[in-house]
Design an enzyme around this catalytic site. Structure first.
Site, PDB file in Angstrom:
ATOM      1  N   GLY A  12      -6.048  -8.586  -5.833  1.00  0.00           N
ATOM      2  CA  GLY A  12      -6.697  -9.000  -4.588  1.00  0.00           C
ATOM      3  C   GLY A  12      -7.692  -7.939  -4.142  1.00  0.00           C
ATOM      4  O   GLY A  12      -8.630  -7.613  -4.859  1.00  0.00           O
ATOM      5  N   VAL A  13      -7.448  -7.383  -2.963  1.00  0.00           N
ATOM      6  CA  VAL A  13      -8.386  -6.409  -2.402  1.00  0.00           C
ATOM      7  C   VAL A  13      -8.479  -5.128  -3.234  1.00  0.00           C
ATOM      8  O   VAL A  13      -9.444  -4.383  -3.101  1.00  0.00           O
ATOM      9  CB  VAL A  13      -8.048  -6.062  -0.926  1.00  0.00           C
ATOM     10  CG1 VAL A  13      -8.204  -7.271  -0.034  1.00  0.00           C
ATOM     11  CG2 VAL A  13      -6.683  -5.439  -0.803  1.00  0.00           C
ATOM     12  N   TYR A  14      -7.513  -4.865  -4.115  1.00  0.00           N
ATOM     13  CA  TYR A  14      -7.580  -3.667  -4.957  1.00  0.00           C
ATOM     14  C   TYR A  14      -8.499  -3.863  -6.156  1.00  0.00           C
ATOM     15  O   TYR A  14      -8.735  -2.939  -6.930  1.00  0.00           O
ATOM     16  CB  TYR A  14      -6.185  -3.238  -5.399  1.00  0.00           C
ATOM     17  CG  TYR A  14      -5.403  -2.497  -4.323  1.00  0.00           C
ATOM     18  CD1 TYR A  14      -5.796  -2.493  -2.984  1.00  0.00           C
ATOM     19  CD2 TYR A  14      -4.262  -1.799  -4.653  1.00  0.00           C
ATOM     20  CE1 TYR A  14      -5.077  -1.811  -2.011  1.00  0.00           C
ATOM     21  CE2 TYR A  14      -3.534  -1.107  -3.678  1.00  0.00           C
ATOM     22  CZ  TYR A  14      -3.950  -1.117  -2.370  1.00  0.00           C
ATOM     23  OH  TYR A  14      -3.238  -0.434  -1.415  1.00  0.00           O
ATOM     24  N   GLY A  19      -3.201 -10.235   3.174  1.00  0.00           N
ATOM     25  CA  GLY A  19      -2.817 -10.946   1.962  1.00  0.00           C
ATOM     26  C   GLY A  19      -1.325 -11.130   1.823  1.00  0.00           C
ATOM     27  O   GLY A  19      -0.611 -11.405   2.804  1.00  0.00           O
ATOM     28  N   ASN A  24       0.857  -1.185   0.000  1.00  0.00           N
ATOM     29  CA  ASN A  24       0.000   0.000   0.000  1.00  0.00           C
ATOM     30  C   ASN A  24       0.897   1.239   0.000  1.00  0.00           C
ATOM     31  O   ASN A  24       2.105   1.140   0.218  1.00  0.00           O
ATOM     32  CB  ASN A  24      -0.978  -0.023   1.187  1.00  0.00           C
ATOM     33  CG  ASN A  24      -0.261  -0.171   2.510  1.00  0.00           C
ATOM     34  OD1 ASN A  24       0.633   0.601   2.844  1.00  0.00           O
ATOM     35  ND2 ASN A  24      -0.644  -1.176   3.282  1.00  0.00           N
ATOM     36  N   ASP A  46       1.001  -8.923   1.205  1.00  0.00           N
ATOM     37  CA  ASP A  46       1.747  -7.902   1.949  1.00  0.00           C
ATOM     38  C   ASP A  46       1.943  -8.326   3.403  1.00  0.00           C
ATOM     39  O   ASP A  46       3.055  -8.259   3.947  1.00  0.00           O
ATOM     40  CB  ASP A  46       1.002  -6.572   1.865  1.00  0.00           C
ATOM     41  CG  ASP A  46       1.772  -5.396   2.433  1.00  0.00           C
ATOM     42  OD1 ASP A  46       3.013  -5.424   2.437  1.00  0.00           O
ATOM     43  OD2 ASP A  46       1.118  -4.432   2.860  1.00  0.00           O
TER      44      ASP A  46
END
Length: 185
Positions: free
Chosen positions: A122-124, A30, A22, A32
């Site tokens: 992923g979350v992005y 995840g 980030n 990261d």
């Protein structure tokens, strides 16, 4: 050579791994989070010292505890776009920049083998069907500068989708023969 692996990027025995970070470089979830856990608290301190990385850019740190476990010496942190905050064209430009910036930074540090996770999928929220052709195109273009580039997809579903996309890219891209689709590991 670009190799698609069904594996965790954290477990790769390469000179460097690329982290989907980030902008604050603060360990998240995840990949990261897994990288921050594997590298130990020194990674968080190094990232706080750097402080910020703009979307589409990359920064580098040592791998700390991960080096003792896998031999990986560096973590390259790149910040991918949050897909729904950008137009598709701008998201594509930013994502391509992540891969180019990471490879350029790796070359500057004499890195010969490098492992990537799938940035922003992923979350992005970046759709894999749109993101992976960009990733493979950029990594195939960069591959002459490296002994090996590994692209790691962790889950069975990600790997199955990634393999289909990789095979399509290998069949249509002029450097596609340099793309190796590996068996599951």
């Amino acid at each position: 050579m670009l190799e698609l692996l069904h594996a965790s990027v954290v477990d790769q025995k390469t000179d460097a791994i690329v982290n989907a970070a980030n902008r604050a470089l603060a360990g998240g979830g995840g990949v990261d989070g897994a990288i921050h856990t594997a590298c130990g608290p020194e990674l968080d301190r190094a990232c706080r010292k750097i402080g910020f990385c703009p979307t589409g850019s990359a920064v580098i740190t040592p791998s700390f505890d991960l080096e003792r476990r896998t031999g990986c010496r560096f973590i390259i942190h790149t910040v991918g776009p949050i897909y729904f905050r950008e137009t598709p064209e701008h998201a594509s430009e930013l994502l391509a920049s992540c891969y180019r910036s990471s490879c350029r930074l790796a070359e500057e540090h004499g890195i010969r083998t490098i492992s990537f996770c799938s940035i922003s999928t992923g979350v992005y929220g970046y759709p894999m069907e749109d993101a992976l052709p960009i990733a493979f195109r950029e990594l195939l273009a960069a591959s002459p500068a490296f002994e090996k580039i590994a692209f790691c997809l962790f889950t069975d579903e990600e790997y199955a989708r990634g393999r289909t996309i990789a095979e399509a890219v290998a069949n249509t891209h002029k450097e596609g023969s340099a793309l190796i689709v590996d068996a599951m590991r």
